[in-house]
Design a protein around this motif. Sequence first.
Motif, PDB file in Angstrom:
ATOM      1  N   PHE A  56      11.621 -20.493  -3.909  1.00 45.11           N
ATOM      2  CA  PHE A  56      13.130 -20.285  -4.102  1.00 45.11           C
ATOM      3  C   PHE A  56      13.588 -20.430  -2.424  1.00 45.11           C
ATOM      4  N   GLY A  57      12.819 -20.543  -1.632  1.00 39.12           N
ATOM      5  CA  GLY A  57      13.228 -20.754  -0.241  1.00 39.12           C
ATOM      6  C   GLY A  57      13.658 -19.488   0.335  1.00 39.12           C
ATOM      7  N   LEU A  58      13.027 -18.432   0.065  1.00 38.65           N
ATOM      8  CA  LEU A  58      13.338 -17.063   0.487  1.00 38.65           C
ATOM      9  C   LEU A  58      12.416 -16.711   1.644  1.00 38.65           C
ATOM     10  N   LEU A  59      13.010 -15.663   2.527  1.00 37.81           N
ATOM     11  CA  LEU A  59      12.339 -14.929   3.597  1.00 37.81           C
ATOM     12  C   LEU A  59      11.158 -14.108   2.891  1.00 37.81           C
ATOM     13  N   PHE A  60      10.446 -13.726   3.616  1.00 37.26           N
ATOM     14  CA  PHE A  60       9.414 -12.623   3.173  1.00 37.26           C
ATOM     15  C   PHE A  60       9.215 -11.619   4.229  1.00 37.26           C
ATOM     16  N   LYS A  61       8.823 -10.386   3.762  1.00 41.62           N
ATOM     17  CA  LYS A  61       8.218  -9.421   4.694  1.00 41.62           C
ATOM     18  C   LYS A  61       7.487  -8.413   3.939  1.00 41.62           C
ATOM     19  N   ALA A  62       6.436  -7.860   4.524  1.00 42.05           N
ATOM     20  CA  ALA A  62       5.450  -6.966   3.916  1.00 42.05           C
ATOM     21  C   ALA A  62       5.629  -5.455   4.394  1.00 42.05           C
ATOM     22  N   THR A  63       5.281  -4.533   3.788  1.00 43.20           N
ATOM     23  CA  THR A  63       5.101  -3.176   4.354  1.00 43.20           C
ATOM     24  C   THR A  63       4.084  -2.325   3.628  1.00 43.20           C
ATOM     25  N   ALA A  64       3.580  -1.508   4.615  1.00 44.94           N
ATOM     26  CA  ALA A  64       2.436  -0.446   4.231  1.00 44.94           C
ATOM     27  C   ALA A  64       1.278  -0.985   3.877  1.00 44.94           C
ATOM     28  N   GLY A  65       0.355  -0.395   4.262  1.00 47.12           N
ATOM     29  CA  GLY A  65      -1.167  -0.860   3.810  1.00 47.12           C
ATOM     30  C   GLY A  65      -1.873  -1.807   4.598  1.00 47.12           C
ATOM     31  N   LEU A  66      -1.142  -2.686   5.475  1.00 44.96           N
ATOM     32  CA  LEU A  66      -1.722  -3.624   6.140  1.00 44.96           C
ATOM     33  C   LEU A  66      -2.231  -3.115   7.517  1.00 44.96           C
ATOM     34  N   HIS A  67      -3.209  -2.574   7.556  1.00 42.53           N
ATOM     35  CA  HIS A  67      -3.731  -1.994   8.921  1.00 42.53           C
ATOM     36  C   HIS A  67      -4.930  -2.978   9.490  1.00 42.53           C
ATOM     37  N   GLN A  68      -5.630  -3.578   8.726  1.00 42.06           N
ATOM     38  CA  GLN A  68      -6.711  -4.216   9.149  1.00 42.06           C
ATOM     39  C   GLN A  68      -6.517  -5.919   8.804  1.00 42.06           C
ATOM     40  N   PRO A  69      -7.289  -6.836   9.661  1.00 42.89           N
ATOM     41  CA  PRO A  69      -7.029  -8.422   9.155  1.00 42.89           C
ATOM     42  C   PRO A  69      -7.584  -8.737   7.867  1.00 42.89           C
ATOM     43  N   LEU A  70      -8.501  -8.089   7.278  1.00 44.89           N
ATOM     44  CA  LEU A  70      -9.116  -8.696   6.255  1.00 44.89           C
ATOM     45  C   LEU A  70      -9.173  -7.487   5.213  1.00 44.89           C
ATOM     46  N   PRO A  71      -9.231  -7.919   4.023  1.00 44.71           N
ATOM     47  CA  PRO A  71      -9.387  -6.895   3.003  1.00 44.71           C
ATOM     48  C   PRO A  71     -10.516  -5.959   2.982  1.00 44.71           C
ATOM     49  N   HIS A  72     -10.469  -4.799   2.751  1.00 50.08           N
ATOM     50  CA  HIS A  72     -11.142  -3.476   2.945  1.00 50.08           C
ATOM     51  C   HIS A  72     -10.928  -2.317   1.903  1.00 50.08           C
ATOM     52  N   PRO A  73     -11.940  -1.534   1.288  1.00 50.81           N
ATOM     53  CA  PRO A  73     -11.396  -0.405   0.853  1.00 50.81           C
ATOM     54  C   PRO A  73     -10.419   0.633   1.747  1.00 50.81           C
ATOM     55  N   ASP A  74      -9.446   1.070   0.961  1.00 54.12           N
ATOM     56  CA  ASP A  74      -8.324   1.939   2.034  1.00 54.12           C
ATOM     57  C   ASP A  74      -9.338   3.299   1.820  1.00 54.12           C
ATOM     58  N   GLY A  83       0.768  -1.289  -0.170  1.00 52.60           N
ATOM     59  CA  GLY A  83       0.017   0.101   0.062  1.00 52.60           C
ATOM     60  C   GLY A  83       0.873   1.245  -0.022  1.00 52.60           C
ATOM     61  N   GLY A  84       0.184   2.397   0.165  1.00 48.45           N
ATOM     62  CA  GLY A  84       0.991   3.640   0.160  1.00 48.45           C
ATOM     63  C   GLY A  84       0.079   4.699   0.113  1.00 48.45           C
ATOM     64  N   LEU A  85       0.522   5.830  -0.339  1.00 43.28           N
ATOM     65  CA  LEU A  85      -0.321   7.171  -0.194  1.00 43.28           C
ATOM     66  C   LEU A  85      -1.205   7.370  -1.545  1.00 43.28           C
ATOM     67  N   THR A 106      -7.403   6.396  -0.377  1.00 44.15           N
ATOM     68  CA  THR A 106      -7.265   6.112  -1.650  1.00 44.15           C
ATOM     69  C   THR A 106      -8.459   5.511  -2.363  1.00 44.15           C
ATOM     70  N   GLY A 107      -9.335   4.794  -1.602  1.00 43.21           N
ATOM     71  CA  GLY A 107     -10.492   3.912  -2.354  1.00 43.21           C
ATOM     72  C   GLY A 107      -9.775   2.843  -3.068  1.00 43.21           C
ATOM     73  N   ALA A 108      -8.535   2.375  -2.782  1.00 43.97           N
ATOM     74  CA  ALA A 108      -8.120   1.095  -3.176  1.00 43.97           C
ATOM     75  C   ALA A 108      -8.258   0.027  -2.382  1.00 43.97           C
ATOM     76  N   ALA A 109      -8.325  -1.110  -3.018  1.00 40.03           N
ATOM     77  CA  ALA A 109      -8.682  -2.614  -2.529  1.00 40.03           C
ATOM     78  C   ALA A 109      -7.487  -2.861  -1.438  1.00 40.03           C
ATOM     79  N   ALA A 110      -7.308  -2.616  -0.155  1.00 35.54           N
ATOM     80  CA  ALA A 110      -6.567  -2.844   0.827  1.00 35.54           C
ATOM     81  C   ALA A 110      -6.313  -4.336   1.049  1.00 35.54           C
TER      82      ALA A 110
END
Length: 327
Positions: free
Chosen positions: A217-235, A194-196, A238-242
């Motif tokens: 490929f056996g890689l680690l993963f991390k996420a950033t931005a936009g994950l404020h709620q447990p389930l998908p929702h309109p941001d 996510g973002g602005l 921005t109105g985007a699908a978060a």
Amino acid sequence: MKIVTPASLRILLDGIIDYAGLFPPARLASNEALKEYRAQREADTSWILGRFICPVSRLEQLSQLNSDSGSRSVLAVSAIVGCGETAGESLQALQSDLTRIARVAWIDKSLRVEALEIKVPEALAVDSRGLDEFLGNAAELFSASLPRLRSCFWEIPRGADWPRVLDRAAAMLQSLHSASVEEAPFWGLKMRCGGLDAAAFPSVNELATVLETCLRFGLLFKATAGLHQPLPHPDPATGAAAHGFFNLFAGALLRRAGKLTRPQLGELLADENPRHFRFEEGELGWKESSITLSDISSGRKHFISFGSCSVQEPLDALLPWHEHPCS
């Protein structure tokens, strides 16, 4: 009154939020962000808190503030490395930042940089050979400067050819990991969720693609931005699908355990229905699929965390998912 958290939910979310209070939209001053992080560390819900995210350029300031606070606990940091427009500029910035990290680590034993986060220059998204050289040269710098670094996450810019570039980068990182010594970094991918503006939010298919890539490929993963709620929702901004952090991490772990097909992973990532998710004492479930506590624990060693400028907002959103409070 004490909140009872089901074991599966507790293990899924243990240490999952890396605090990014220095970054938009919060943009707190360093002293305010550190104060908030320390306050969350003292709370009953401190188990959900991971590392403090800080640009390398502000590490000295953070170190001084941490020292002045009088805290005796070690401050675990995930450091954001500076990024140039070209491979050469980015490598120069990386070398400078690694020197700065080593200097801070030498002076301040109470601040520990455990992970790095690096954005690959946009120019390399269309230059496969240059991308390989860049990652290889960066790996050499890591091994020489920070042999005890736990992990390094690479953010691959999303563009028209993003799946192919992601695949290429993942294959290179896998080969670097195979050739590395025991104390070298574990390589991973970082996904911006996510973002602005609306364009910063990836599609469900893009999110599934990066999860699949990490698994293959056996890689680690991390996420950033936009994950404020447990389930998908309109941001709301921005109105985007978060996206939802339940969907992201539960989906990754179920897929890793072989309990979902690729199409089912996409379905889960888009699922807004809370009744489809189960968090019990002995298992985590989605529809007819489930995994054990052991599956969750082992999966979280690969799917690490997500950055958030707020800890309280995700915590507040979790309240309906806890069991009934008890006195």
